[in-house]
Scaffold this motif. Sequence first.
Motif, PDB file in Angstrom:
ATOM      1  N   TYR A 133       0.806  -1.214   0.000  1.00 55.28           N
ATOM      2  CA  TYR A 133       0.000   0.000   0.000  1.00 55.28           C
ATOM      3  C   TYR A 133       0.840   1.265   0.000  1.00 55.28           C
ATOM      4  CZ  TYR A 133      -4.002  -2.990   0.813  1.00 55.28           C
ATOM      5  OH  TYR A 133      -4.960  -3.949   0.662  1.00 55.28           O
ATOM      6  N   ARG A 134       2.153   1.140   0.170  1.00 58.64           N
ATOM      7  CA  ARG A 134       3.027   2.312   0.179  1.00 58.64           C
ATOM      8  C   ARG A 134       4.257   2.042  -0.684  1.00 58.64           C
ATOM      9  NH1 ARG A 134       2.430   2.025   5.913  1.00 58.64           N
ATOM     10  NH2 ARG A 134       4.677   1.604   6.126  1.00 58.64           N
ATOM     11  N   ARG A 135       4.914   3.102  -1.101  1.00 53.17           N
ATOM     12  CA  ARG A 135       6.113   2.970  -1.907  1.00 53.17           C
ATOM     13  C   ARG A 135       7.179   2.173  -1.164  1.00 53.17           C
ATOM     14  NH1 ARG A 135       9.931   8.008  -3.723  1.00 53.17           N
ATOM     15  NH2 ARG A 135      10.349   7.998  -1.478  1.00 53.17           N
ATOM     16  N   SER A 136       7.362   2.475   0.112  1.00 52.14           N
ATOM     17  CA  SER A 136       8.378   1.768   0.892  1.00 52.14           C
ATOM     18  C   SER A 136       8.079   0.273   0.973  1.00 52.14           C
ATOM     19  CB  SER A 136       8.470   2.363   2.299  1.00 52.14           C
ATOM     20  OG  SER A 136       7.221   2.272   2.967  1.00 52.14           O
ATOM     21  N   GLN A 137       6.800  -0.093   1.017  1.00 54.90           N
ATOM     22  CA  GLN A 137       6.432  -1.507   1.073  1.00 54.90           C
ATOM     23  C   GLN A 137       6.730  -2.210  -0.242  1.00 54.90           C
ATOM     24  OE1 GLN A 137       2.323  -1.009   2.208  1.00 54.90           O
ATOM     25  NE2 GLN A 137       2.776  -1.106   4.403  1.00 54.90           N
ATOM     26  N   ALA A 138       6.473  -1.533  -1.362  1.00 55.56           N
ATOM     27  CA  ALA A 138       6.788  -2.113  -2.667  1.00 55.56           C
ATOM     28  C   ALA A 138       8.286  -2.352  -2.802  1.00 55.56           C
ATOM     29  CB  ALA A 138       6.275  -1.205  -3.780  1.00 55.56           C
ATOM     30  N   LEU A 139       9.081  -1.394  -2.340  1.00 52.90           N
ATOM     31  CA  LEU A 139      10.531  -1.542  -2.404  1.00 52.90           C
ATOM     32  C   LEU A 139      11.005  -2.676  -1.501  1.00 52.90           C
ATOM     33  CD1 LEU A 139      11.598   2.208  -2.423  1.00 52.90           C
ATOM     34  CD2 LEU A 139      11.637   0.610  -4.332  1.00 52.90           C
ATOM     35  N   ALA A 140      10.358  -2.830  -0.351  1.00 49.59           N
ATOM     36  CA  ALA A 140      10.726  -3.914   0.557  1.00 49.59           C
ATOM     37  C   ALA A 140      10.463  -5.275  -0.081  1.00 49.59           C
ATOM     38  CB  ALA A 140       9.960  -3.784   1.870  1.00 49.59           C
ATOM     39  N   VAL A 141       9.334  -5.420  -0.790  1.00 45.54           N
ATOM     40  CA  VAL A 141       9.022  -6.667  -1.487  1.00 45.54           C
ATOM     41  C   VAL A 141      10.068  -6.944  -2.566  1.00 45.54           C
ATOM     42  CG1 VAL A 141       7.381  -7.782  -3.056  1.00 45.54           C
ATOM     43  CG2 VAL A 141       6.550  -6.610  -1.017  1.00 45.54           C
ATOM     44  N   ARG A 142      10.365  -5.912  -3.359  1.00 39.25           N
ATOM     45  CA  ARG A 142      11.353  -6.084  -4.431  1.00 39.25           C
ATOM     46  C   ARG A 142      12.710  -6.521  -3.889  1.00 39.25           C
ATOM     47  NH1 ARG A 142      13.667  -0.773  -7.037  1.00 39.25           N
ATOM     48  NH2 ARG A 142      14.831  -0.938  -5.088  1.00 39.25           N
ATOM     49  N   ASP A 143      13.176  -5.847  -2.853  1.00 31.89           N
ATOM     50  CA  ASP A 143      14.502  -6.150  -2.321  1.00 31.89           C
ATOM     51  C   ASP A 143      14.540  -7.520  -1.640  1.00 31.89           C
ATOM     52  OD1 ASP A 143      15.245  -3.728  -3.326  1.00 31.89           O
ATOM     53  OD2 ASP A 143      15.256  -2.684  -1.394  1.00 31.89           O
ATOM     54  N   ARG A 144      13.441  -7.893  -0.970  1.00 34.45           N
ATOM     55  CA  ARG A 144      13.383  -9.227  -0.356  1.00 34.45           C
ATOM     56  C   ARG A 144      13.448 -10.307  -1.438  1.00 34.45           C
ATOM     57  NH1 ARG A 144      10.322 -12.062   3.663  1.00 34.45           N
ATOM     58  NH2 ARG A 144      10.520 -10.282   5.069  1.00 34.45           N
ATOM     59  N   MET A 145      12.744 -10.090  -2.530  1.00 39.26           N
ATOM     60  CA  MET A 145      12.743 -11.066  -3.619  1.00 39.26           C
ATOM     61  C   MET A 145      14.155 -11.270  -4.180  1.00 39.26           C
ATOM     62  SD  MET A 145      10.809 -10.794  -7.306  1.00 39.26           S
ATOM     63  CE  MET A 145      11.667  -9.236  -7.666  1.00 39.26           C
ATOM     64  N   PHE A 146      14.838 -10.173  -4.483  1.00 39.35           N
ATOM     65  CA  PHE A 146      16.171 -10.301  -5.064  1.00 39.35           C
ATOM     66  C   PHE A 146      17.183 -10.833  -4.049  1.00 39.35           C
ATOM     67  CE2 PHE A 146      14.629  -7.357  -8.431  1.00 39.35           C
ATOM     68  CZ  PHE A 146      14.934  -8.179  -9.507  1.00 39.35           C
ATOM     69  N   ALA A 147      17.007 -10.481  -2.783  1.00 37.18           N
ATOM     70  CA  ALA A 147      17.905 -11.028  -1.760  1.00 37.18           C
ATOM     71  C   ALA A 147      17.793 -12.547  -1.715  1.00 37.18           C
ATOM     72  CB  ALA A 147      17.580 -10.428  -0.394  1.00 37.18           C
ATOM     73  N   GLY A 148      16.569 -13.065  -1.794  1.00 36.05           N
ATOM     74  CA  GLY A 148      16.364 -14.509  -1.789  1.00 36.05           C
ATOM     75  C   GLY A 148      16.950 -15.181  -3.017  1.00 36.05           C
TER      76      GLY A 148
END
Length: 462
Positions: A133-148
Amino acid sequence: MSVSPASVTKRPHVVVVGGGFGGIATVRRLKRADVDVTLIDRHNYNTFSPLLYQVATASLNPGDITWFLRAVRAKQSNVRFLKGTVTSMDHDTKTLHLEGGLDVKYDKLVISVGVTANFFGIPGAAEYSMPLYRRSQALAVRDRMFAGLENAAINGQDSEQRIIVVGGGATGVETAGAFAEMRNNDMPTTYPELDTRRIHITLVEMMPHVLGPFHPKLRDYAKKSLEKRGVELRLETAVKEVRRDGVVVEHAGEQEFLPAGMVVWASGITAHGAVQDWAVPQGRGGRIEVDEHLRVRGLEDVFAIGDIAVNPDEPLPQLAQPALQGGKHVADVIKAQAAGKSLPKPFKYKDKGTMATIGRSSAVAEIKFMPRLTGFPAWIIWVGLHVATLLGNRNRFATLTNLAAKYLMGGSHNAIVGETPPVVALEPTVLEAQSDIRPGKKAAMKKAAKQAAAQSLPRDDR
């Protein structure tokens, strides 16, 4: 500190809390009104939330879908922006109390703060799932995905890997489809170390279908389109608990644990907790109750619009269009009152339709005065409408460029990435040249990924 423009001018002071769809629509509609406007938001940017999932799946920059709220003054001199968070409201003295000891006086108040994720009290959901629901949340999802992915590329896939998307509405469907397309189309090239057949995208939905508000024909198309991309659908399935390493689900009375490296929450919305301190009547989901002119019930000079507002006699869908239309109506009411004229007719929502995309050349659309559309025609309309609705020509150009690079340039596998933590090898590892990753093999891996996705479907759904 007290800020009160009304004390230095005789013009009514209109305060708009929230710079989303409804708030911006209200402010712009008051451009030529004989009022002073203050726009308050906790961020100094507007986020185009329908495209947040594109940021989360590395297709758009966060700047493509955010717009500097102070830029509203470029073509409107009667407005100023104030960055702040409202903590409480005193409607007797018409005063807003903000964090940091700032008070703001108003003559007319418009509340347009949107909503946030609703976890329905499910254990672990708020702690371990990731909302969008927020820009910071979208970035958190993206970074978690690539970290994995980076970790798996070094340490290998010792087990099946899974991303779970909870919720079969438009956000859930669009997010799951985007994850699946990245796995099927990009990862055979960008992550040749990984076996895409062991990477699963699972969508969990309580209802027996996805895209509940849409026509059954469009729901069926969306289901088949997701399955074609290899998304595992768990319909009529409830989430009972979210854990650090997965989700406990229940189907037909039987519980099952689904291990997952990431859980994206796209199921349900509710009012921000702070609204309960704003001395306004709240109904279902914490939404502020309003009348036929979107005035807060019991408060003559206070209005609420968009997702946060509800008329119990005529509840509206929590979409962008009701917020945009509501903002314009409230502005017209305020202008009429400021000019001493009679009020416009009660607010009447004009449903222009809804749409959702599943992936490249695949979407569904229900548009007023048009037949129901699926596939490429619906997708083109979806792209065009979303680009046109963005705030600012620079955002429109950047978004169109990035979406064209993703969808029209088939050979591009570039992703918009951020920072991820350092990868640590779990055991001593010697990396050798991977000479077997040749173009022919990459093509074969890509084909195998698609075949595996199709084979993963239940036999009755193929």
